[in-house]
Structure formats: structure tokens, C-alpha cells
Design a protein around this motif. Structure first.
Motif, PDB file in Angstrom:
ATOM      1  N   ILE A 136      87.736  18.525 -16.609  1.00 28.84           N
ATOM      2  CA  ILE A 136      88.084  19.505 -15.581  1.00 28.84           C
ATOM      3  C   ILE A 136      89.339  20.319 -15.923  1.00 28.84           C
ATOM      4  O   ILE A 136      89.420  21.486 -15.599  1.00 28.84           O
ATOM      5  CB  ILE A 136      88.263  18.807 -14.210  1.00 28.84           C
ATOM      6  CG1 ILE A 136      88.182  19.832 -13.072  1.00 28.84           C
ATOM      7  CG2 ILE A 136      89.555  18.002 -14.156  1.00 28.84           C
ATOM      8  CD1 ILE A 136      86.822  20.430 -12.876  1.00 28.84           C
ATOM      9  N   ALA A 150      83.093  14.289 -15.844  1.00 25.96           N
ATOM     10  CA  ALA A 150      83.149  15.583 -16.519  1.00 25.96           C
ATOM     11  C   ALA A 150      84.594  16.026 -16.718  1.00 25.96           C
ATOM     12  O   ALA A 150      85.477  15.695 -15.922  1.00 25.96           O
ATOM     13  CB  ALA A 150      82.389  16.636 -15.706  1.00 25.96           C
ATOM     14  N   VAL A 175      78.275  14.460 -10.238  1.00 28.94           N
ATOM     15  CA  VAL A 175      79.453  14.053 -11.022  1.00 28.94           C
ATOM     16  C   VAL A 175      80.443  13.377 -10.069  1.00 28.94           C
ATOM     17  O   VAL A 175      80.800  13.939  -9.034  1.00 28.94           O
ATOM     18  CB  VAL A 175      80.108  15.264 -11.701  1.00 28.94           C
ATOM     19  CG1 VAL A 175      81.449  14.878 -12.320  1.00 28.94           C
ATOM     20  CG2 VAL A 175      79.179  15.825 -12.769  1.00 28.94           C
ATOM     21  N   MET A 190      73.903  19.044 -17.384  1.00 30.77           N
ATOM     22  CA  MET A 190      74.352  17.794 -16.770  1.00 30.77           C
ATOM     23  C   MET A 190      73.356  17.342 -15.706  1.00 30.77           C
ATOM     24  O   MET A 190      73.029  16.150 -15.609  1.00 30.77           O
ATOM     25  CB  MET A 190      75.726  17.980 -16.116  1.00 30.77           C
ATOM     26  CG  MET A 190      76.889  18.164 -17.039  1.00 30.77           C
ATOM     27  SD  MET A 190      78.405  18.215 -16.044  1.00 30.77           S
ATOM     28  CE  MET A 190      79.554  18.891 -17.230  1.00 30.77           C
ATOM     29  N   LYS A 191      72.889  18.283 -14.901  1.00 33.16           N
ATOM     30  CA  LYS A 191      71.971  17.946 -13.811  1.00 33.16           C
ATOM     31  C   LYS A 191      70.719  17.249 -14.327  1.00 33.16           C
ATOM     32  O   LYS A 191      70.300  16.214 -13.781  1.00 33.16           O
ATOM     33  CB  LYS A 191      71.588  19.211 -13.043  1.00 33.16           C
ATOM     34  CG  LYS A 191      70.624  18.977 -11.896  1.00 33.16           C
ATOM     35  CD  LYS A 191      70.242  20.282 -11.213  1.00 33.16           C
ATOM     36  CE  LYS A 191      69.212  20.038 -10.122  1.00 33.16           C
ATOM     37  NZ  LYS A 191      68.783  21.310  -9.474  1.00 33.16           N
ATOM     38  N   PRO A 234      76.721  22.724 -16.427  1.00 36.62           N
ATOM     39  CA  PRO A 234      76.308  21.929 -15.262  1.00 36.62           C
ATOM     40  C   PRO A 234      74.799  21.781 -15.126  1.00 36.62           C
ATOM     41  O   PRO A 234      74.318  20.714 -14.702  1.00 36.62           O
ATOM     42  CB  PRO A 234      76.913  22.715 -14.085  1.00 36.62           C
ATOM     43  CG  PRO A 234      78.146  23.348 -14.653  1.00 36.62           C
ATOM     44  CD  PRO A 234      77.749  23.735 -16.049  1.00 36.62           C
ATOM     45  N   TYR A 263      83.039  25.854 -18.324  1.00 34.64           N
ATOM     46  CA  TYR A 263      81.646  25.890 -17.890  1.00 34.64           C
ATOM     47  C   TYR A 263      81.046  27.278 -17.705  1.00 34.64           C
ATOM     48  O   TYR A 263      79.975  27.404 -17.129  1.00 34.64           O
ATOM     49  CB  TYR A 263      81.507  25.087 -16.587  1.00 34.64           C
ATOM     50  CG  TYR A 263      81.959  23.670 -16.753  1.00 34.64           C
ATOM     51  CD1 TYR A 263      81.366  22.839 -17.710  1.00 34.64           C
ATOM     52  CD2 TYR A 263      83.000  23.136 -15.996  1.00 34.64           C
ATOM     53  CE1 TYR A 263      81.791  21.539 -17.898  1.00 34.64           C
ATOM     54  CE2 TYR A 263      83.423  21.827 -16.178  1.00 34.64           C
ATOM     55  CZ  TYR A 263      82.822  21.025 -17.126  1.00 34.64           C
ATOM     56  OH  TYR A 263      83.240  19.736 -17.310  1.00 34.64           O
ATOM     57  N   LEU A 273      86.431  13.262 -12.323  1.00 31.85           N
ATOM     58  CA  LEU A 273      86.904  14.492 -12.960  1.00 31.85           C
ATOM     59  C   LEU A 273      88.065  14.156 -13.889  1.00 31.85           C
ATOM     60  O   LEU A 273      89.112  13.662 -13.446  1.00 31.85           O
ATOM     61  CB  LEU A 273      87.350  15.498 -11.898  1.00 31.85           C
ATOM     62  CG  LEU A 273      86.244  15.907 -10.912  1.00 31.85           C
ATOM     63  CD1 LEU A 273      86.840  16.611  -9.699  1.00 31.85           C
ATOM     64  CD2 LEU A 273      85.207  16.790 -11.594  1.00 31.85           C
ATOM     65  N   GLU A 313      79.584  22.775  -7.659  1.00 24.60           N
ATOM     66  CA  GLU A 313      78.359  22.496  -8.398  1.00 24.60           C
ATOM     67  C   GLU A 313      78.382  21.104  -9.007  1.00 24.60           C
ATOM     68  O   GLU A 313      77.375  20.382  -8.976  1.00 24.60           O
ATOM     69  CB  GLU A 313      78.152  23.557  -9.480  1.00 24.60           C
ATOM     70  CG  GLU A 313      76.812  23.472 -10.167  1.00 24.60           C
ATOM     71  CD  GLU A 313      76.553  24.624 -11.113  1.00 24.60           C
ATOM     72  OE1 GLU A 313      75.423  24.704 -11.627  1.00 24.60           O
ATOM     73  OE2 GLU A 313      77.481  25.434 -11.342  1.00 24.60           O
ATOM     74  N   LEU A 314      79.532  20.708  -9.562  1.00 28.53           N
ATOM     75  CA  LEU A 314      79.640  19.373 -10.151  1.00 28.53           C
ATOM     76  C   LEU A 314      79.434  18.292  -9.101  1.00 28.53           C
ATOM     77  O   LEU A 314      78.772  17.277  -9.356  1.00 28.53           O
ATOM     78  CB  LEU A 314      81.004  19.212 -10.822  1.00 28.53           C
ATOM     79  CG  LEU A 314      81.273  20.083 -12.058  1.00 28.53           C
ATOM     80  CD1 LEU A 314      82.702  19.899 -12.540  1.00 28.53           C
ATOM     81  CD2 LEU A 314      80.289  19.768 -13.181  1.00 28.53           C
ATOM     82  N   GLN A 315      79.977  18.505  -7.923  1.00 27.89           N
ATOM     83  CA  GLN A 315      79.787  17.533  -6.853  1.00 27.89           C
ATOM     84  C   GLN A 315      78.319  17.477  -6.424  1.00 27.89           C
ATOM     85  O   GLN A 315      77.761  16.391  -6.214  1.00 27.89           O
ATOM     86  CB  GLN A 315      80.669  17.876  -5.658  1.00 27.89           C
ATOM     87  CG  GLN A 315      80.552  16.864  -4.529  1.00 27.89           C
ATOM     88  CD  GLN A 315      81.562  17.100  -3.427  1.00 27.89           C
ATOM     89  OE1 GLN A 315      82.169  18.167  -3.330  1.00 27.89           O
ATOM     90  NE2 GLN A 315      81.762  16.104  -2.578  1.00 27.89           N
TER      91      GLN A 315
END
Length: 343
Positions: A179, A177, A282, A162-163, A159, A342, A285, A276-278
């Protein structure tokens, strides 16, 4: 965040959108392609059969069902590369898929095909497949300049990485991403392992591996120490191989399709990372497995919907982690890390 689910029939589409999927992705492999040019030709990464729709008419009906429920349909054209002589036929198929069937976006890995699609149909919405191996900000910039709409992150991208890539791409792009379900031994975008012998060798827990003695020249170390070293290496190799086969069974084979104690499928998972993804941006999913049974797909959508609702209700990251482990029904395996995208 939206739930993206795999489908291979109209009936599956009806079921999964009713369970909460807002996006569907599918493959198409009509008979004309399979028999073209005297060889097996695949429009996408999955071989013909249960992972693909068989006709444009079926794709049209599926899109109608999805659109009636407010969902979108994405068509996979995700081979890492295509022979240039196939481009004209692919473009013809895309025109039919868009104009006659009504697909909302195309999932593409081949940069050459992306360029041709945007030249032929500038309005085409293209999602960059994980098979394109977008692993850094430079790759995001490259595909952004080609005019794509969404970046699909490959498996196992952390993540935090990704950020930084999302910050580079900006809000004009969408981000997706993995899931649930199906790991991969290699980075899929760089994998050229053969699938020609009953499945890729990397997927086969029964494949036989053994260390080989290396013949040494005379005047080297005494035989006894050398033999002892080989035995030690052989023992270490055996332990490593046992771990590798265990990981294959859990992360790649998904326990042979078994479910956890709550009835949800085992296998690769990223549910703990939902908050964290939200937070990093992201928006979609991906549930993996176009070739999986409808039972597994439906259970995956139910599980993800339940966890999304829980996460978006304001629960902390730790509470999400605890709930995910409880629902997954495999706390010990979560702790092992064998099933986690992850961690």
C-alpha cells in the motif's frame, strides 16, 4: 483491513501500535548467523544492520510489547531460496522464535522451507512472501496445498487479478497487498540483479548507460542514412533514459525520503485502491521499508490510518481518490502515475 507496519526495534513497535498498526513484521539477524560457515549469511532478504533485530531477546521483548497492545508479530524468512544445508539451523531458530519469543507467523518465500516448517511444526502459521512471486491462481493453489495461511501479493498485481486469485484461494486463506513506499524495477521474486556494488544497478539514477554502434558489414546501407538513424535512436534512448531515471527517483528512491506538502512520505502508493482492495477481500495492507526511519514509518501509519477511516466511513471511490491525493500532497505526481502501485 489491518495495517501491517515494518519495525526494527522495541521502541518502534511501541510507537507504531499506538498509532494504529495491528500487525508488525521484522527481520532477525543475530551475530551467529552473520559469521556462520565462514561467510555472511542472512536469514532474510535485508542485509544485517538497521533493517533487522540483533537478538532473540530483542525479538521476545518486541513481541511482548505488540501482544500487550493486541497486535501480532511476523518474522521474515523471505530469501527466495536457502541452501539445503542451512535448513536445520533455520528450523532451530524458528523453534526459538516461536517458543521463546512468541512470534505469531513466519513470512517465507522458499517452498522447500515452507514444507519443512509444516512437517516440523504443523501448527506454524506461514505467510507466503511476495518474493515467492504468487502471480496467478495456480500459484495460490500450490501454496494452499502446502498449508500456508496468507498470500502476500507481489507489487503491481492489479486488483482485478487479485480478485480472481482470491476467488481461487477461497476464504480459508488471508490476503495481503502493498500500500505505501518502495517500488521495484523488476518483479522482485524473479530479480537476480547484483546488489554487491553499492546497491543494485537498477536502483542507481547515476548509472551510465549509452547506445553502442553496431559494426555492419560492407555493402550495407549508405553511411549517411545509417549515421542519421543512429542519431535518432540515440535521441530516443536519451529521452527514455531521462524518464527511467525520473521514475527511479520517484518510485524507487522515494524522492530521497522527502515528504509531501502535508508531511506524509512520497513514493509508491496504493491509497486510491482502498475501496476496491477491501471489496475483493484483501485483509492486510503492507507498509514497506524495514530499513526506513521511524519518522517515515510513523507518518506512513498515520496516513494509512486516516485513509482507512475515511474509506470505511462510507465515502465513494472517487471521494477516496480525491482525499488520498490531497493528503499525499503530490497531485501532479499522482497524475503522472510514477507513484501508483495499481494504475
Amino acid at each position: 483491513m489491518k495495517i501491517l507496519a515494518p519495525v526494527n526495534s522495541v521502541y518502534e513497535a511501541e510507537t507504531l501500535v499506538n498509532l494504529g498498526a495491528e500487525e508488525l513484521y521484522c527481520g532477525l539477524n543475530p551475530g551467529a548467523w552473520r559469521k556462520g560457515r565462514g561467510q555472511e549469511l542472512w536469514l532474510n532478504r535485508r542485509e544485517p544492520g538497521k533493517a533487522n533485530l540483533e537478538s532473540l531477546e530483542e525479538l521476545r521483548k518486541l513481541a511482548g510489547v505488540a501482544h500487550g497492545a493486541g497486535a501480532q508479530v511476523f518474522l521474515t524468512l523471505n530469501q527466495p531460496g536457502y541452501a539445503p544445508e542451512l535448513y536445520a539451523d533455520i528450523l532451530a531458530t524458528v523453534r526459538q522464535a516461536q517458543d521463546y519469543c512468541g512470534v505469531d507467523a513466519l513470512i517465507v518465500a522458499d517452498p522447500g522451507l515452507i514444507r519443512l516448517l509444516k512437517e516440523d511444526r504443523p501448527e506454524s502459521i506461514i505467510h507466503v512472501s511476495s518474493l515467492a512471486a504468487v502471480l496467478n491462481s495456480a500459484a495460490v493453489s500450490f501454496f494452499s496445498r502446502l498449508g500456508v495461511k496468507r498470500i502476500i501479493f507481489p507489487r503491481y498485481v492489479e486488483p482485478e487479478t487479485m480478485k480472481s486469485m482470491i476467488e481461487q484461494g477461497g476464504e480459508q486463506l488471508e490476503y495481503e497487498a502493498f500500500i505505501l513506499n518502495d517500488g521495484c524495477v523488476f518483479e522482485e521474486g524473479y530479480c537476480h540483479a547484483s546488489h554487491a556494488f553499492g546497491g543494485a544497478f537498477c536502483h542507481n539514477p547515476a548509472w551510465v548507460y549509452k547506445p553502442l554502434k553496431i559494426r555492419e558489414e560492407e555493402n550495407t546501407a549508405p553511411k549517411r542514412p545509417r549515421e542519421r538513424l543512429f542519431r535518432v535512436n540515440q535521441e530516443s534512448f536519451g529521452e527514455h533514459l531521462d524518464e527511467y531515471r525520473r521514475w527511479l527517483w520517484i518510485g524507487i528512491k522515494n524522492f530521497g525520503g522527502m515528504s509531501g506538502s502535508k508531511g506524509y512520505p512520497l513514493g509508491m502508493c496504493g491509497l486510491c485502491a482502498l475501496p476496491e482492495l477491501q471489496k475483493i477481500g484483501v485483509g492486510s495492507l503492507k507498509i514497506v521499508g524495514r530499513e526506513a526511519s521511524l519518522q517515515k514509518k510513523a507518518a506512513s501509519v498515520r496516513l494509512l490510518k486516516k485513509m482507512l477511516d475515511f474509506s470505511q466511513a462510507g465515502h465513494t471511490s472517487e471521494e477516496v481518490r480525491i482525499e488520498a491525493k490531497s493528503l499525499k500532497g503530490a497531485k501532479g505526481l499522482c497524475k503522472s502515475g510514477y507513484m501508483c502501485y495499481y494504475s
